[in-house]
Every structure is written in structure tokens, then in C-alpha cells.
Design a protein around this motif. Structure first.
Motif, PDB file in Angstrom:
ATOM      1  N   LYS A 247       0.766  -1.176   0.122  1.00 26.48           N
ATOM      2  CA  LYS A 247       0.067   0.045  -0.034  1.00 26.48           C
ATOM      3  C   LYS A 247       0.982   1.274   0.234  1.00 26.48           C
ATOM      4  N   ASP A 248       0.464   2.263  -0.691  1.00 26.64           N
ATOM      5  CA  ASP A 248       1.005   3.439  -0.575  1.00 26.64           C
ATOM      6  C   ASP A 248       0.646   4.293   0.395  1.00 26.64           C
ATOM      7  N   TYR A 249       0.999   4.193   1.743  1.00 23.05           N
ATOM      8  CA  TYR A 249       0.589   4.919   2.651  1.00 23.05           C
ATOM      9  C   TYR A 249       0.626   6.273   2.806  1.00 23.05           C
ATOM     10  N   LEU A 250       1.739   7.054   2.192  1.00 25.92           N
ATOM     11  CA  LEU A 250       1.797   8.275   1.964  1.00 25.92           C
ATOM     12  C   LEU A 250       0.847   8.927   1.411  1.00 25.92           C
ATOM     13  N   GLN A 251       0.443   8.247   0.100  1.00 21.29           N
ATOM     14  CA  GLN A 251      -0.722   9.040  -0.715  1.00 21.29           C
ATOM     15  C   GLN A 251      -2.175   8.886   0.107  1.00 21.29           C
TER      16      GLN A 251
ATOM     17  N   TYR B 177       7.636  13.156   0.295  1.00 20.58           N
ATOM     18  CA  TYR B 177       7.241  14.220   1.157  1.00 20.58           C
ATOM     19  C   TYR B 177       7.811  15.438   0.735  1.00 20.58           C
ATOM     20  N   GLN B 178       9.241  15.625   0.310  1.00 21.37           N
ATOM     21  CA  GLN B 178       9.643  16.510  -0.213  1.00 21.37           C
ATOM     22  C   GLN B 178       9.320  17.330  -1.405  1.00 21.37           C
ATOM     23  N   HIS B 179       8.772  16.249  -2.269  1.00 19.24           N
ATOM     24  CA  HIS B 179       8.354  16.596  -3.692  1.00 19.24           C
ATOM     25  C   HIS B 179       6.960  16.809  -3.843  1.00 19.24           C
TER      26      HIS B 179
ATOM     27  N   SER C 107       2.291  19.264   7.710  1.00 15.39           N
ATOM     28  CA  SER C 107       3.689  19.207   8.200  1.00 15.39           C
ATOM     29  C   SER C 107       4.126  17.447   8.001  1.00 15.39           C
ATOM     30  N   GLU C 108       5.253  17.347   8.021  1.00 12.80           N
ATOM     31  CA  GLU C 108       5.851  15.697   7.798  1.00 12.80           C
ATOM     32  C   GLU C 108       5.482  15.221   8.837  1.00 12.80           C
TER      33      GLU C 108
END
Length: 98
Positions: A3-7, A39-41, A53-54
Motif C-alpha cells: 500500500k502507498d501509505y503516503l498517498q 514528502y519533499q516533492h 507538516s511531515e
């Protein structure tokens, strides 16, 4: 498939589809596709949205992972309780589909 937890986490902020990914860094160097979804992109593509925030994103990722693990644990616990009541695997599968 992982899974793409960031998205998944990012979609919980600003009402959903508010972000995209930068294709070039601040020095106009192309960011390889394999490195873009970090995150930085993040770039904002929806008016009024703000980048969380991160730390907030990481907290949301952990929350999503914890909720997923809790669901897995509850399902296993429920299956065990049904077995303890005397149901066999076929009966349990017929009841809950797994």
C-alpha cells in the motif's frame, strides 16, 4: 502489492485530491520517477490547500497502519472465538467469507 501509505495519508488532508508531485527540483534538475513520490516533492494543485507538516503526515500514516493491524487482529480473534465455540474452518469460511 504494498500500500502507498503516503498517498493514503495525504488524501485525508485538505479534502482529498489537493496535491501532485514535482517533476523538477529547485535547481531545475529532473527528479527521476522512482524518487518523485516523497514528502519533499509534494506540490499543491488545489487552491486553498496547504501542505501538512511531515510530522502530521507521518502520524496519519501510523494511524492508518494501526487501524489496518487492528482490523486484522480482530478478524483473527473472531475466527478463534468461533473455533472455540466448535465451528470448523469450512463453517467459519461460510459465515465470514475468509
Amino acid at each position: 502489492m504494498d500500500k502507498d501509505y503516503l498517498q493514503l495519508a495525504l488524501h485525508t488532508f485538505n479534502g482529498g485530491n489537493w496535491y501532485g508531485w514535482k517533476t523538477h527540483d529547485d535547481n531545475e534538475n529532473k527528479i527521476p520517477n522512482s524518487e518523485r513520490m516523497q514528502y519533499q516533492h509534494i506540490k499543491i494543485i488545489k487552491d486553498g490547500a496547504t501542505i501538512p507538516s511531515e510530522a502530521d503526515v507521518n502520524a496519519k500514516i501510523q494511524e492508518l497502519k494501526d487501524a489496518e493491524q487492528t482490523a486484522i487482529d480482530k478478524k483473527a480473534s473472531g475466527k478463534q472465538k468461533l473455533k472455540d465455540l466448535g465451528l470448523d474452518d469450512a463453517e467459519i469460511k461460510a459465515l465470514i467469507g475468509a
